[in-house]
Design a protein around this motif. Sequence first.
Motif, PDB file in Angstrom:
ATOM      1  N   ILE A  33       0.858  -1.188   0.000  1.00  0.00           N
ATOM      2  CA  ILE A  33       0.000   0.000   0.000  1.00  0.00           C
ATOM      3  C   ILE A  33       0.890   1.233   0.000  1.00  0.00           C
ATOM      4  N   VAL A  34       0.565   2.176  -0.888  1.00  0.00           N
ATOM      5  CA  VAL A  34       1.247   3.468  -0.930  1.00  0.00           C
ATOM      6  C   VAL A  34       0.223   4.539  -0.577  1.00  0.00           C
ATOM      7  N   VAL A  35       0.446   5.217   0.537  1.00  0.00           N
ATOM      8  CA  VAL A  35      -0.417   6.330   0.944  1.00  0.00           C
ATOM      9  C   VAL A  35       0.347   7.613   0.658  1.00  0.00           C
ATOM     10  N   TYR A  36      -0.193   8.446  -0.214  1.00  0.00           N
ATOM     11  CA  TYR A  36       0.468   9.704  -0.556  1.00  0.00           C
ATOM     12  C   TYR A  36      -0.414  10.877  -0.118  1.00  0.00           C
ATOM     13  N   CYS A  37       0.212  11.908   0.446  1.00  0.00           N
ATOM     14  CA  CYS A  37      -0.572  12.978   1.054  1.00  0.00           C
ATOM     15  C   CYS A  37       0.031  14.343   0.748  1.00  0.00           C
ATOM     16  N   ASN A  38      -0.740  15.381   1.048  1.00  0.00           N
ATOM     17  CA  ASN A  38      -0.223  16.748   1.005  1.00  0.00           C
ATOM     18  C   ASN A  38       0.619  16.995   2.254  1.00  0.00           C
ATOM     19  N   HIS A  39       1.224  18.178   2.351  1.00  0.00           N
ATOM     20  CA  HIS A  39       2.200  18.422   3.431  1.00  0.00           C
ATOM     21  C   HIS A  39       1.994  19.827   4.024  1.00  0.00           C
ATOM     22  N   PRO A  40       0.902  20.023   4.794  1.00  0.00           N
ATOM     23  CA  PRO A  40       0.595  21.368   5.272  1.00  0.00           C
ATOM     24  C   PRO A  40       1.334  21.816   6.519  1.00  0.00           C
ATOM     25  N   MET A 109       4.458  -1.103   3.077  1.00  0.00           N
ATOM     26  CA  MET A 109       3.601   0.089   3.156  1.00  0.00           C
ATOM     27  C   MET A 109       4.468   1.331   3.201  1.00  0.00           C
ATOM     28  N   MET A 110       4.138   2.300   2.330  1.00  0.00           N
ATOM     29  CA  MET A 110       4.856   3.569   2.287  1.00  0.00           C
ATOM     30  C   MET A 110       3.886   4.722   2.497  1.00  0.00           C
ATOM     31  N   TRP A 111       4.356   5.715   3.260  1.00  0.00           N
ATOM     32  CA  TRP A 111       3.606   6.953   3.471  1.00  0.00           C
ATOM     33  C   TRP A 111       4.456   8.078   2.898  1.00  0.00           C
ATOM     34  N   ILE A 112       3.930   8.823   1.937  1.00  0.00           N
ATOM     35  CA  ILE A 112       4.722   9.810   1.210  1.00  0.00           C
ATOM     36  C   ILE A 112       4.046  11.175   1.271  1.00  0.00           C
ATOM     37  N   THR A 113       4.747  12.178   1.791  1.00  0.00           N
ATOM     38  CA  THR A 113       4.279  13.565   1.673  1.00  0.00           C
ATOM     39  C   THR A 113       4.686  14.022   0.274  1.00  0.00           C
ATOM     40  N   ALA A 114       3.783  13.816  -0.662  1.00  0.00           N
ATOM     41  CA  ALA A 114       4.136  13.833  -2.082  1.00  0.00           C
ATOM     42  C   ALA A 114       4.435  15.220  -2.635  1.00  0.00           C
ATOM     43  N   GLN A 115       4.120  16.288  -1.895  1.00  0.00           N
ATOM     44  CA  GLN A 115       4.493  17.621  -2.363  1.00  0.00           C
ATOM     45  C   GLN A 115       5.983  17.893  -2.151  1.00  0.00           C
ATOM     46  N   ARG A 124      -3.566  25.537  -4.764  1.00  0.00           N
ATOM     47  CA  ARG A 124      -3.786  24.738  -5.969  1.00  0.00           C
ATOM     48  C   ARG A 124      -2.969  25.350  -7.107  1.00  0.00           C
ATOM     49  N   PRO A 125      -2.348  24.530  -7.969  1.00  0.00           N
ATOM     50  CA  PRO A 125      -2.340  23.069  -7.934  1.00  0.00           C
ATOM     51  C   PRO A 125      -1.442  22.548  -6.827  1.00  0.00           C
ATOM     52  N   LEU A 126      -1.576  21.265  -6.518  1.00  0.00           N
ATOM     53  CA  LEU A 126      -0.782  20.671  -5.455  1.00  0.00           C
ATOM     54  C   LEU A 126       0.678  20.505  -5.848  1.00  0.00           C
ATOM     55  N   SER A 127       0.941  20.353  -7.138  1.00  0.00           N
ATOM     56  CA  SER A 127       2.314  20.212  -7.651  1.00  0.00           C
ATOM     57  C   SER A 127       3.056  19.066  -6.964  1.00  0.00           C
ATOM     58  N   LEU A 128       2.489  17.858  -7.071  1.00  0.00           N
ATOM     59  CA  LEU A 128       3.143  16.683  -6.505  1.00  0.00           C
ATOM     60  C   LEU A 128       4.457  16.406  -7.228  1.00  0.00           C
ATOM     61  N   ARG A 129       5.432  15.898  -6.506  1.00  0.00           N
ATOM     62  CA  ARG A 129       6.693  15.505  -7.135  1.00  0.00           C
ATOM     63  C   ARG A 129       6.468  14.252  -7.999  1.00  0.00           C
ATOM     64  N   PRO A 130       7.180  14.129  -9.100  1.00  0.00           N
ATOM     65  CA  PRO A 130       6.897  13.040 -10.047  1.00  0.00           C
ATOM     66  C   PRO A 130       7.275  11.651  -9.554  1.00  0.00           C
ATOM     67  N   ALA A 180       3.039  11.077 -17.465  1.00  0.00           N
ATOM     68  CA  ALA A 180       2.482  12.397 -17.133  1.00  0.00           C
ATOM     69  C   ALA A 180       1.030  12.282 -16.686  1.00  0.00           C
ATOM     70  N   GLU A 181       0.281  11.385 -17.323  1.00  0.00           N
ATOM     71  CA  GLU A 181      -1.120  11.207 -16.946  1.00  0.00           C
ATOM     72  C   GLU A 181      -1.241  10.526 -15.593  1.00  0.00           C
ATOM     73  N   ARG A 182      -0.272   9.672 -15.252  1.00  0.00           N
ATOM     74  CA  ARG A 182      -0.283   9.036 -13.929  1.00  0.00           C
ATOM     75  C   ARG A 182      -0.227  10.090 -12.832  1.00  0.00           C
ATOM     76  N   LEU A 183       0.724  10.999 -12.966  1.00  0.00           N
ATOM     77  CA  LEU A 183       0.882  12.034 -11.949  1.00  0.00           C
ATOM     78  C   LEU A 183      -0.364  12.909 -11.881  1.00  0.00           C
ATOM     79  N   ALA A 184      -0.938  13.234 -13.035  1.00  0.00           N
ATOM     80  CA  ALA A 184      -2.153  14.047 -13.060  1.00  0.00           C
ATOM     81  C   ALA A 184      -3.307  13.322 -12.383  1.00  0.00           C
ATOM     82  N   ARG A 185      -3.402  12.013 -12.574  1.00  0.00           N
ATOM     83  CA  ARG A 185      -4.473  11.234 -11.940  1.00  0.00           C
ATOM     84  C   ARG A 185      -4.305  11.235 -10.426  1.00  0.00           C
TER      85      ARG A 185
END
Length: 252
Positions: A33-40, A109-115, A124-130, A180-185
């Motif tokens: 499981i990969v949980v990716y999140c924002n980083h506020p 299991m990985m937890w990633i602060t993807a920003q 917005r946009p969140l600008s997640l790292r690729p 590119a579409e993966r990251l956008a999704r």
Amino acid sequence: MVAWFERYLHRHLDALRLPLWSTPPAGDHRGPIVVYCNHPAWWDAALIIVLAGRLYPERASRAPFDAAMLARYRIFERIGAFGVDLGTPRGAAQFLAAARAILAGPDGMMWITAQGRFADARARPLSLRPGVARLAEFAPDALFVPLALEYAFWDERGAEAFAAFGTGIRGSDLAALPRAERLARLEADLTATLDRLSADVISRDPARFRALVSGRKGVGGIYDLWRRVAARLSGRRFDPAHRAVNGNDRAP
């Protein structure tokens, strides 16, 4: 350490709340499981540790961590963090090599602060790292799940922390998309989860949430001691919370 961080949240926050519509991915999912999140906020690491320990005690959770910060907070290395040199080709290679090893097993299991940086939950946009979109290439059995994090002050002294899991997508479905579409999704799914969570936070309605961790109520110190004594002398039950259960404001 999970118990220690739970006590830390209890002392310093009013609550860690999950909206009723949020369904964490099943722990018995057959695959990583990969949980990716924002980083506020700074608090994100503490929330992730508590969520991982409370919801997935049977899985060995890992998380990438800024190598410079990890050198200052070595305790996180002992509980699953691994260092990554952010913003460099070397760091990208470190991240992908560690992720490949972690996600090779069915219970990884990985937890990633993807920003990869602190950012307001409303930006917005969140600008997640690729890098997060690359993981599906070698982990098709993984489930990729967005996690929205937000903080707000409601009626109590301490802030409210909020966490909401969105709908996951399988790595095989993600890998079938162009990179590119993966990251956008992934970004669209996390944005939608954040927007839905924010609507509940703005409502200030605790009935929309369940509390995973509840914090201390009241002002504390001599003031609450005086209120407790006054309540006992008048035969009333002392409740330190500012707002009563029925929603009426308590006297300051």
